[in-house]
Motif scaffolding. Structure first.
Motif, PDB file in Angstrom:
ATOM      1  N   SER A 105      24.695  63.802  10.059  1.00  0.00           N
ATOM      2  CA  SER A 105      25.164  64.665   8.970  1.00  0.00           C
ATOM      3  C   SER A 105      24.087  65.664   8.570  1.00  0.00           C
ATOM      4  CB  SER A 105      25.563  63.810   7.765  1.00  0.00           C
ATOM      5  OG  SER A 105      26.632  62.956   8.098  1.00  0.00           O
ATOM      6  N   PHE A 106      24.537  66.846   8.191  1.00  0.00           N
ATOM      7  CA  PHE A 106      23.658  67.949   7.813  1.00  0.00           C
ATOM      8  C   PHE A 106      24.220  68.610   6.567  1.00  0.00           C
ATOM      9  CE2 PHE A 106      23.650  67.228  12.313  1.00  0.00           C
ATOM     10  CZ  PHE A 106      22.321  67.304  12.697  1.00  0.00           C
ATOM     11  N   TYR A 107      23.360  69.177   5.722  1.00  0.00           N
ATOM     12  CA  TYR A 107      23.860  69.845   4.523  1.00  0.00           C
ATOM     13  C   TYR A 107      24.023  71.347   4.703  1.00  0.00           C
ATOM     14  CZ  TYR A 107      18.886  70.631   3.434  1.00  0.00           C
ATOM     15  OH  TYR A 107      17.561  70.993   3.486  1.00  0.00           O
ATOM     16  N   GLN A 108      23.530  71.893   5.816  1.00  0.00           N
ATOM     17  CA  GLN A 108      23.762  73.315   6.102  1.00  0.00           C
ATOM     18  C   GLN A 108      23.570  73.566   7.591  1.00  0.00           C
ATOM     19  OE1 GLN A 108      20.890  75.352   3.687  1.00  0.00           O
ATOM     20  NE2 GLN A 108      19.274  75.191   5.192  1.00  0.00           N
ATOM     21  N   PRO A 109      24.247  74.591   8.126  1.00  0.00           N
ATOM     22  CA  PRO A 109      24.094  74.925   9.544  1.00  0.00           C
ATOM     23  C   PRO A 109      22.834  75.745   9.803  1.00  0.00           C
ATOM     24  CG  PRO A 109      25.771  76.309   8.547  1.00  0.00           C
ATOM     25  CD  PRO A 109      25.316  75.353   7.488  1.00  0.00           C
ATOM     26  N   PHE A 110      22.453  75.819  11.058  1.00  0.00           N
ATOM     27  CA  PHE A 110      21.337  76.647  11.514  1.00  0.00           C
ATOM     28  C   PHE A 110      21.570  78.096  11.084  1.00  0.00           C
ATOM     29  CE2 PHE A 110      19.357  79.360  14.749  1.00  0.00           C
ATOM     30  CZ  PHE A 110      18.097  78.803  14.868  1.00  0.00           C
ATOM     31  N   ASP A 111      22.777  78.573  11.306  1.00  0.00           N
ATOM     32  CA  ASP A 111      23.235  79.898  10.890  1.00  0.00           C
ATOM     33  C   ASP A 111      24.740  79.756  10.662  1.00  0.00           C
ATOM     34  OD1 ASP A 111      24.404  82.538  10.979  1.00  0.00           O
ATOM     35  OD2 ASP A 111      22.624  83.287  11.995  1.00  0.00           O
ATOM     36  N   PRO A 112      25.248  80.064   9.467  1.00  0.00           N
ATOM     37  CA  PRO A 112      26.685  79.892   9.197  1.00  0.00           C
ATOM     38  C   PRO A 112      27.587  80.624  10.188  1.00  0.00           C
ATOM     39  CG  PRO A 112      25.511  80.383   7.173  1.00  0.00           C
ATOM     40  CD  PRO A 112      24.528  80.546   8.304  1.00  0.00           C
ATOM     41  N   GLU A 113      27.104  81.715  10.769  1.00  0.00           N
ATOM     42  CA  GLU A 113      27.909  82.464  11.736  1.00  0.00           C
ATOM     43  C   GLU A 113      28.093  81.709  13.044  1.00  0.00           C
ATOM     44  OE1 GLU A 113      27.285  87.039  11.599  1.00  0.00           O
ATOM     45  OE2 GLU A 113      25.315  86.111  11.200  1.00  0.00           O
ATOM     46  N   HIS A 114      27.324  80.665  13.274  1.00  0.00           N
ATOM     47  CA  HIS A 114      27.405  79.909  14.525  1.00  0.00           C
ATOM     48  C   HIS A 114      28.539  78.889  14.519  1.00  0.00           C
ATOM     49  CE1 HIS A 114      23.008  80.772  15.926  1.00  0.00           C
ATOM     50  NE2 HIS A 114      23.604  81.835  15.416  1.00  0.00           N
ATOM     51  N   LEU A 115      29.220  78.756  13.373  1.00  0.00           N
ATOM     52  CA  LEU A 115      30.339  77.822  13.259  1.00  0.00           C
ATOM     53  C   LEU A 115      31.600  78.527  12.793  1.00  0.00           C
ATOM     54  CD1 LEU A 115      28.548  74.911  11.385  1.00  0.00           C
ATOM     55  CD2 LEU A 115      29.161  74.959  13.806  1.00  0.00           C
ATOM     56  N   LYS A 116      32.741  78.031  13.280  1.00  0.00           N
ATOM     57  CA  LYS A 116      34.045  78.442  12.773  1.00  0.00           C
ATOM     58  C   LYS A 116      34.594  77.272  11.980  1.00  0.00           C
ATOM     59  CE  LYS A 116      35.835  79.808  16.914  1.00  0.00           C
ATOM     60  NZ  LYS A 116      36.892  80.281  17.806  1.00  0.00           N
ATOM     61  N   GLN A 117      35.285  77.572  10.901  1.00  0.00           N
ATOM     62  CA  GLN A 117      35.923  76.521  10.106  1.00  0.00           C
ATOM     63  C   GLN A 117      37.434  76.695  10.187  1.00  0.00           C
ATOM     64  OE1 GLN A 117      34.353  75.995   6.173  1.00  0.00           O
ATOM     65  NE2 GLN A 117      32.233  76.062   6.871  1.00  0.00           N
ATOM     66  N   ILE A 118      38.128  75.595  10.481  1.00  0.00           N
ATOM     67  CA  ILE A 118      39.571  75.626  10.692  1.00  0.00           C
ATOM     68  C   ILE A 118      40.215  74.491   9.913  1.00  0.00           C
ATOM     69  CG2 ILE A 118      41.377  75.391  12.451  1.00  0.00           C
ATOM     70  CD1 ILE A 118      39.305  76.779  14.332  1.00  0.00           C
ATOM     71  N   GLU A 119      41.278  74.792   9.185  1.00  0.00           N
ATOM     72  CA  GLU A 119      41.991  73.744   8.451  1.00  0.00           C
ATOM     73  C   GLU A 119      42.592  72.756   9.431  1.00  0.00           C
ATOM     74  OE1 GLU A 119      45.905  73.463   5.732  1.00  0.00           O
ATOM     75  OE2 GLU A 119      44.358  74.802   4.944  1.00  0.00           O
TER      76      GLU A 119
ATOM     77  N   PRO B  35      22.463  77.180  19.086  1.00  0.00           N
ATOM     78  CA  PRO B  35      21.890  76.314  18.055  1.00  0.00           C
ATOM     79  C   PRO B  35      22.826  76.208  16.858  1.00  0.00           C
ATOM     80  CG  PRO B  35      20.617  78.356  18.249  1.00  0.00           C
ATOM     81  CD  PRO B  35      21.685  78.404  19.284  1.00  0.00           C
ATOM     82  N   LEU B  36      23.086  74.971  16.417  1.00  0.00           N
ATOM     83  CA  LEU B  36      24.045  74.751  15.335  1.00  0.00           C
ATOM     84  C   LEU B  36      23.425  74.168  14.072  1.00  0.00           C
ATOM     85  CD1 LEU B  36      27.040  73.314  17.405  1.00  0.00           C
ATOM     86  CD2 LEU B  36      26.629  75.686  16.687  1.00  0.00           C
TER      87      LEU B  36
ATOM     88  N   MET C  36      28.407  93.107  22.619  1.00  0.00           N
ATOM     89  CA  MET C  36      27.769  91.856  22.252  1.00  0.00           C
ATOM     90  C   MET C  36      27.733  91.745  20.733  1.00  0.00           C
ATOM     91  SD  MET C  36      23.885  90.388  22.953  1.00  0.00           S
ATOM     92  CE  MET C  36      23.815  91.007  24.590  1.00  0.00           C
ATOM     93  N   THR C  37      28.080  90.573  20.231  1.00  0.00           N
ATOM     94  CA  THR C  37      28.042  90.297  18.804  1.00  0.00           C
ATOM     95  C   THR C  37      26.865  89.369  18.533  1.00  0.00           C
ATOM     96  OG1 THR C  37      30.449  90.420  18.729  1.00  0.00           O
ATOM     97  CG2 THR C  37      29.359  89.385  16.870  1.00  0.00           C
ATOM     98  N   LEU C  38      25.901  89.823  17.729  1.00  0.00           N
ATOM     99  CA  LEU C  38      24.733  89.002  17.411  1.00  0.00           C
ATOM    100  C   LEU C  38      24.852  88.409  16.016  1.00  0.00           C
ATOM    101  CD1 LEU C  38      21.720  91.117  18.750  1.00  0.00           C
ATOM    102  CD2 LEU C  38      22.811  89.147  19.818  1.00  0.00           C
ATOM    103  N   SER C  39      24.405  87.160  15.885  1.00  0.00           N
ATOM    104  CA  SER C  39      24.366  86.513  14.569  1.00  0.00           C
ATOM    105  C   SER C  39      23.137  87.008  13.820  1.00  0.00           C
ATOM    106  CB  SER C  39      24.293  84.994  14.733  1.00  0.00           C
ATOM    107  OG  SER C  39      23.038  84.609  15.275  1.00  0.00           O
ATOM    108  N   ALA C  40      23.067  86.682  12.530  1.00  0.00           N
ATOM    109  CA  ALA C  40      21.898  87.041  11.729  1.00  0.00           C
ATOM    110  C   ALA C  40      20.631  86.430  12.315  1.00  0.00           C
ATOM    111  CB  ALA C  40      22.098  86.591  10.283  1.00  0.00           C
ATOM    112  N   ALA C  41      20.763  85.269  12.978  1.00  0.00           N
ATOM    113  CA  ALA C  41      19.616  84.609  13.599  1.00  0.00           C
ATOM    114  C   ALA C  41      19.273  85.205  14.966  1.00  0.00           C
ATOM    115  CB  ALA C  41      19.887  83.112  13.734  1.00  0.00           C
ATOM    116  N   GLY C  42      20.088  86.176  15.434  1.00  0.00           N
ATOM    117  CA  GLY C  42      19.787  86.875  16.679  1.00  0.00           C
ATOM    118  C   GLY C  42      20.396  86.287  17.940  1.00  0.00           C
ATOM    119  N   TYR C  43      21.410  85.440  17.818  1.00  0.00           N
ATOM    120  CA  TYR C  43      22.047  84.823  18.983  1.00  0.00           C
ATOM    121  C   TYR C  43      23.362  85.504  19.314  1.00  0.00           C
ATOM    122  CZ  TYR C  43      18.601  81.147  18.693  1.00  0.00           C
ATOM    123  OH  TYR C  43      17.425  80.457  18.675  1.00  0.00           O
TER     124      TYR C  43
END
Length: 141
Positions: free
Chosen positions: A79-93, A63-64, A1-8
């Protein structure tokens, strides 16, 4: 299991798990979440939501974004200026439609959420532009 900094749990879902979760989605939800579509501006149900709470991925419920980071960008999408936890999103060109953009996807289920642009407000200067149909809002208690 991989947990985010926020514990998810960020363990990627299998194709079978994604198919199971997608079975109850509408055709439009599937078009946006699974086929990287975009809803029309100014028509999303969460655009004018001013309640306090957290915006979750419609497909896997991760949670995003927090309502604390929501702002009115005037673009027609939540629109949002930051995510709940950056690890909860992937960024793709994303080079579709003759432009270079950064697509954002849920880190757990890989569903399309929207795009991020470098023209947001302080403190991050980022504008995470989301499809309402990609999200579920959970109001704070």
């Amino acid at each position: 299991m991989t947990l985010s900094a926020a514990g998810y749990d960020l363990t990627p879902l299998s194709k079978a798990q994604i198919d199971e979760k997608a079975a109850d989605l509408s055709a439009e939800e599937k078009r946006v979440l699974l086929d990287h579509g975009t809803e029309h501006p100014f028509c999303g149900t969460l655009l004018d939501n001013k309640k306090s709470g957290v915006y979750h991925c419609r497909l896997c419920d991760l949670p995003l974004f927090s309502s604390d980071a929501k702002f009115d960008s005037g673009t027609g999408w939540p629109s949002f200026y930051q995510p709940f936890d950056p690890e909860h999103l992937k960024q793709i060109e994303d080079n579709s439609f003759g432009m270079v953009r950064t697509e954002i996807r849920c880190a757990r289920c890989d569903s399309h959420q929207g795009h991020v642009f470098p023209d947001g407000p302080p403190p991050t200067g980022q504008r995470y532009c989301l499809n309402s149909i990609s999200l579920v809002f959970r109001e704070a208690d």
